[in-house]
Design a protein around this motif. Structure first.
Motif, short mmCIF file in Angstrom:
data_model
loop_
_atom_site.label_atom_id
_atom_site.label_comp_id
_atom_site.label_asym_id
_atom_site.label_seq_id
_atom_site.Cartn_x
_atom_site.Cartn_y
_atom_site.Cartn_z
N MET A 287 0.96 -1.51 0.13
CA MET A 287 0.20 0.02 0.05
C MET A 287 0.45 1.34 -0.38
O MET A 287 0.50 2.84 -0.76
N ALA A 289 3.04 2.43 -1.41
CA ALA A 289 4.28 2.38 -3.28
C ALA A 289 2.66 3.04 -3.60
O ALA A 289 3.02 4.07 -3.95
N VAL A 290 1.09 3.16 -3.11
CA VAL A 290 0.77 4.09 -3.78
C VAL A 290 0.42 5.76 -3.01
O VAL A 290 0.26 6.37 -3.27
N THR A 291 0.35 4.86 -1.48
CA THR A 291 0.03 5.98 -0.32
C THR A 291 0.97 6.60 -0.01
O THR A 291 0.73 7.76 0.95
N THR A 293 2.91 8.74 -1.53
CA THR A 293 2.87 9.98 -2.00
C THR A 293 1.89 11.13 -1.23
O THR A 293 2.10 12.15 -1.73
N SER A 301 -1.08 4.33 6.15
CA SER A 301 0.27 3.13 5.94
C SER A 301 1.21 2.47 7.14
O SER A 301 1.32 1.39 7.65
#
Length: 388
Positions: A287, A289-291, A293, A301
């Motif tokens: 997660m 990798a997406v959150t 940012t 996370s």
């Protein structure tokens, strides 16, 4: 000195557990504090930041090697002697770091401190386990683990605040005081002796396939978290306050995990809880990798990742006590070695991934290793094997 009797329940008083937790907290803060002080350390010792960072790696390597060796050589000693002696050695290491005029002296201090930590930490857990029966062991182990988890919450902020206000050496001296309090408190603990074993028997614990199965689970479930922590600024594409807040969130999650884990073990058993923690590590590493940012997504996370890591630690210790109770102190030393080996592997693997595939691959790599941990947790069940 405890609230135990031969016929009644056997467990440590909360004050005894807190004494052990203060020790693991002190060791944990030392493990994280330099991460917040690397610029000050490198400037003072006239080395690069990357060289200063090797002090942390040096500590991990020495601990990983020293923990099982010390446990094997001191198997039947009174745990109070080992706890007090280990903390005294740790204090000497801290003092060498605080007063060391150059990098080699500080590095020697890290080595000495790591040996002291290796003597103390595994024996803190073995003491909690030896003096607790099956019904209370998970709680006892969780309280001691909670000290290390709280260190993660406090260590980095403590390092940054003290480093900015008083300098990194004064942070070490403050830890000396805390370690001295911990050392003096050890005398208040009840006596705890492991069963007497020959040296050969202690050294052959690793030959037990069931113990090796537990260690594989510990190693694989710890690597993803250490990989992410080692490269957290890169994973989050951030620096400064967000990194500190994310580390704080991770530590808070670990505290929550270690608080919840005794109930989870009583509910479904330690093997299930390990798989639950490994599944969480996998999901929340992916997660990131997406959150990662966004600020809110990154913090959320990291709380969840810390929670999953906290859930995964105590079940392994609990399983070792159940499988090899007579050799538990040595097995705990090996488990501690597996954790610090995971720290070194996480940092090393993360560096390789960063060099080859770039920062975008860090979180997915951690998730893939998490899948290996889930697979190992499901497939490797030493409890089903008879002892050979």
């Amino acid at each position: 000195m405890g609230n135990r009797s031969e016929s009644g329940p056997k467990h440590l008083r909360i004050v005894d557990l807190l004494i052990l937790a203060v020790g693991t907290f002190t060791l944990g803060v030392d493990g994280y504090v330099l991460s917040g002080l690397l610029p000050e350390v490198s400037a003072d010792l006239r080395v690069s930041i990357s060289e200063a960072g090797q002090l942390t790696a040096l500590f991990a390597i020495v601990y990983a090697v020293g923990s099982p060796v010390i446990a094997a050589l001191t198997g039947s000693w009174d745990r109070r002697v080992l706890l007090g002696g280990g903390m005294m050695v740790f204090i000497v290491g801290l003092m060498l770091q605080a007063g060391g005029p150059n990098f080699p002296t500080v590095a020697v201090g890290r080595i000495v401190a790591a040996l002291g930590a290796a003597a103390y930490q595994a024996n803190a857990f073995s003491t909690a386990g030896l003096l607790s029966d099956d019904a209370h062991r998970a709680r006892s182990l969780a309280v001691v683990a909670g000290g290390a988890s709280l260190a993660l919450v406090a260590g980095l902020p403590f390092g940054i605040i003290v480093g900015q206000v008083w300098g990194w050496r004064n942070a070490m001296w403050i830890l000396v005081v805390l370690a001295a309090i911990s050392c003096l408190s050890v005398g208040l603990l009840p006596a705890a002796h492991a069963p007497r074993l020959g040296l050969r028997d202690r050294l052959l614990v690793l030959a037990d396939a069931r113990v090796r199965g537990i260690l594989v689970g510990t190693l694989t479930v710890m690597v993803p978290g250490f990989l992410i922590i080692s490269f957290l600024p890169t994973v989050l594409h951030a620096s400064g306050v967000l990194v500190v807040v994310a580390m704080f969130a991770f530590g808070c999650g670990q505290v929550l995990g270690t608080t919840a884990v005794p109930r989870l073990i009583r509910w479904r058993g330690a093997p299930f809880v390990l798989v639950l923690g490994a599944g969480g590590v996998t999901a929340f590493a992916a997660m990131l990798a997406v959150t990662g940012t966004t600020e809110l997504g990154a913090v959320a996370s990291m709380i969840a990742l810390g929670l999953s890591m906290g859930i995964a630690i105590v079940p392994q210790q609990h399983r070792l006590f159940a499988l090899v109770p007579a050799r538990a102190p040595v097995a705990m030393g090996l488990n501690g070695s597996a954790i610090y080996t995971a720290a070194a592997l996480g940092a090393g693997l993360g560096g390789g991934v960063l060099a080859v595939a770039g920062e975008i691959a860090l979180a997915p790599t951690a998730a893939i290793i998490g899948l290996l941990a889930v697979t190992a947790g499901v497939a490797v069940r030493p409890e089903r094997r008879p002892q050979r």
